[in-house]
Every structure is written in C-alpha cells, then in structure tokens.
Write an enzyme that holds these catalytic residues in place. Sequence first.
Site, PDB file in Angstrom:
ATOM      1  N   SER A 102       6.649   3.883  37.999  1.00 53.46           N
ATOM      2  CA  SER A 102       7.889   4.493  37.529  1.00 53.46           C
ATOM      3  C   SER A 102       8.082   4.136  36.058  1.00 53.46           C
ATOM      4  O   SER A 102       7.905   2.985  35.666  1.00 53.46           O
ATOM      5  CB  SER A 102       9.084   3.988  38.343  1.00 53.46           C
ATOM      6  OG  SER A 102       8.933   4.290  39.711  1.00 53.46           O
ATOM      7  N   ASP A 131      14.445   4.962  44.801  1.00 52.81           N
ATOM      8  CA  ASP A 131      13.091   4.875  44.253  1.00 52.81           C
ATOM      9  C   ASP A 131      12.028   5.179  45.309  1.00 52.81           C
ATOM     10  O   ASP A 131      10.835   5.131  45.021  1.00 52.81           O
ATOM     11  CB  ASP A 131      12.860   3.482  43.656  1.00 52.81           C
ATOM     12  CG  ASP A 131      11.670   3.429  42.714  1.00 52.81           C
ATOM     13  OD1 ASP A 131      11.345   4.461  42.103  1.00 52.81           O
ATOM     14  OD2 ASP A 131      11.055   2.352  42.592  1.00 52.81           O
ATOM     15  N   GLN A 148      13.650  11.044  37.716  1.00 56.39           N
ATOM     16  CA  GLN A 148      12.661  10.007  37.420  1.00 56.39           C
ATOM     17  C   GLN A 148      11.412  10.637  36.834  1.00 56.39           C
ATOM     18  O   GLN A 148      10.978  11.705  37.278  1.00 56.39           O
ATOM     19  CB  GLN A 148      12.284   9.233  38.688  1.00 56.39           C
ATOM     20  CG  GLN A 148      11.312   8.085  38.454  1.00 56.39           C
ATOM     21  CD  GLN A 148      10.883   7.428  39.753  1.00 56.39           C
ATOM     22  OE1 GLN A 148       9.984   7.895  40.432  1.00 56.39           O
ATOM     23  NE2 GLN A 148      11.556   6.333  40.113  1.00 56.39           N
TER      24      GLN A 148
END
Length: 301
Positions: free
Chosen positions: A238, A213, A288
């Site tokens: 996110s 991440d 993502q």
Amino acid sequence: MSNESFIAPSPEELVADMLDLLNVEDRGGDRFRGKRKKGGVGRVFGGQVIGQALASAELTVPADRPVHSLHAYFVRGGNEDYEIDFRVERDLDGGSFSNRRIVASQQGQTILNMLASFHKREEGAWHAAPMPDVAGPETLANEATLRRQAAIAAGRTPRGPARPRPIELRPLDPLHWMQEEARAPVSNVWFRAAAPLPDDPKIHRAVLAYASDMTLLSTCVLPHAELSWAKGTIMSASLDHAIWFHDDFRADEWLLYTCESNWAGRARGFNSGRIYAQDGRLVANVTQEGLIRPIAPKSKS
C-alpha cells in the site's frame, strides 16, 4: 507445532486482541504508543497502523467532533518486532473543524504520515449513491470456509485457519486467490468484527479503518491473472490510503465493501471502495493506490 495440537483462537479472543492493538498508550505530550500484534511476524498490516494513528488523533480531539476524513501515506513497511510510536500535532482547532497531523515511527524511522480532519455535526443537503443490489451476508460462506474448500478441491489437506482474523469476510465475488482467469476489477464483500464490540463510536471508526485495508488493493489485480500472490509473481505494498466517514455505523454489524479499480499502470494500481451499512446507508468512502510490481517467481530448487 502439529496440526492436531493447534487450537484456533475464538472470535472473541481475536477481537479482544484487535481492540488491544487499537487501544494506544497515552505517553503524554501528544505522544502515543501502539502495541505489537500478538504473534505477529514480518511486516505490520497497514490497516493496523492507520487504526492506531486514528485512535491516537482521536484522543486529542473533543468527543463532539468525530473524524470525517483521513489521508495516510505509507513511507516504510512496519516491522512486527517493534511497537509503533505516534506523534500528534494539533494544527487546527477552529469553530467547527479540528485538524491533526500524525507521524508513526519505529526505531526513530517514519513509517507513516497521516492527516485527519474532525467536524462538529451539522445539518445540510444530502444525497448518496445507492447500495448495489446484492445478496445478503446470511446466504454466503465466510472466507475461512472458502479457503478450506479450495484446499480440498486442489487435493491439499486443509490445515485449519492458518490466518485467523478478527474481521469476518463473506465475499460475493471470487477473491483474487480464488480465480484462475482475468475478470473485471470489481469486488463486493460483506465484513464485520468477528465478535461484539463496545459501544464507543471511536472504537467502531478505528475498526473500520483497520478493516478498510482488506481486499481493496487486490481489486486492481483482478484483470491480470498473471499477477498472483500465491504464485509469487507480484510484489505489492500500500502506498497511500484515504477514508471519508459519512454516517454512523457499527463495525460489529454487517457492512458491504464494494470496490473497483479504474486504472492500473507503471507498477501501480488505483482502487476505490464504498462502505454501506446493511440498511443501505453509505457510511464511508475509501481510496488507495498500491504498488503491484510484476516479479519472477522464486525458484523452489
């Protein structure tokens, strides 16, 4: 606390704290609990929630079935004031695959939904995209050093490691906070745990999930110099995150994270990343999508 009295945690202490986070508590009945980050303030780091969710699911699957993919949706931002509860549903235990559904919650509210699939090792056809031809990590400065250099260049007094992290980053390309002009949405960075990890492969998978991440969402911002976290012109979060685990690796050895963004629009940005071991093996793929909403900077008056 003054700058002079601040003592930065050692890499070993930072990694020990990260491993403590990822060592979820088994509360019985496929219920687990993840600890709060030591000293954490504000919103929980998304990689922490994914890593803890994966660690929870791994505890319900036979050891001979490593995770091969996970798909997570962030429903709400987590709060550092509370621990995180995880509920695991055993949707499938077949001849070769197991499937788990994980719900993360705080104070009775869902913050993340995740599916994870586990696969017994099998032999089969093989091919992989080659690793980019880039400089090795040994020749590069780490992110903490670059931040100190940037502060000095801007005429500010470096305050030491304001955000010491258990993951060491060594970027090959300027990171989003290092640039003044727009550039192509491509980023390459070496990363590894800042200190040695235990040999358990589950720990290395959870650490990779935690680190995946980092730097990814900012890739889609690189072509848009007007969007800057430092200048307060962007609201970001996110939205969803997926990882495919392809091969064995150690997260305390250098891994190359090569990221790119092929689309942004409607206040969202899409990013994909490939993670390579230093020997050139492609060990994971990541995607993502995130919120990148332009906002007016807050007045300092």
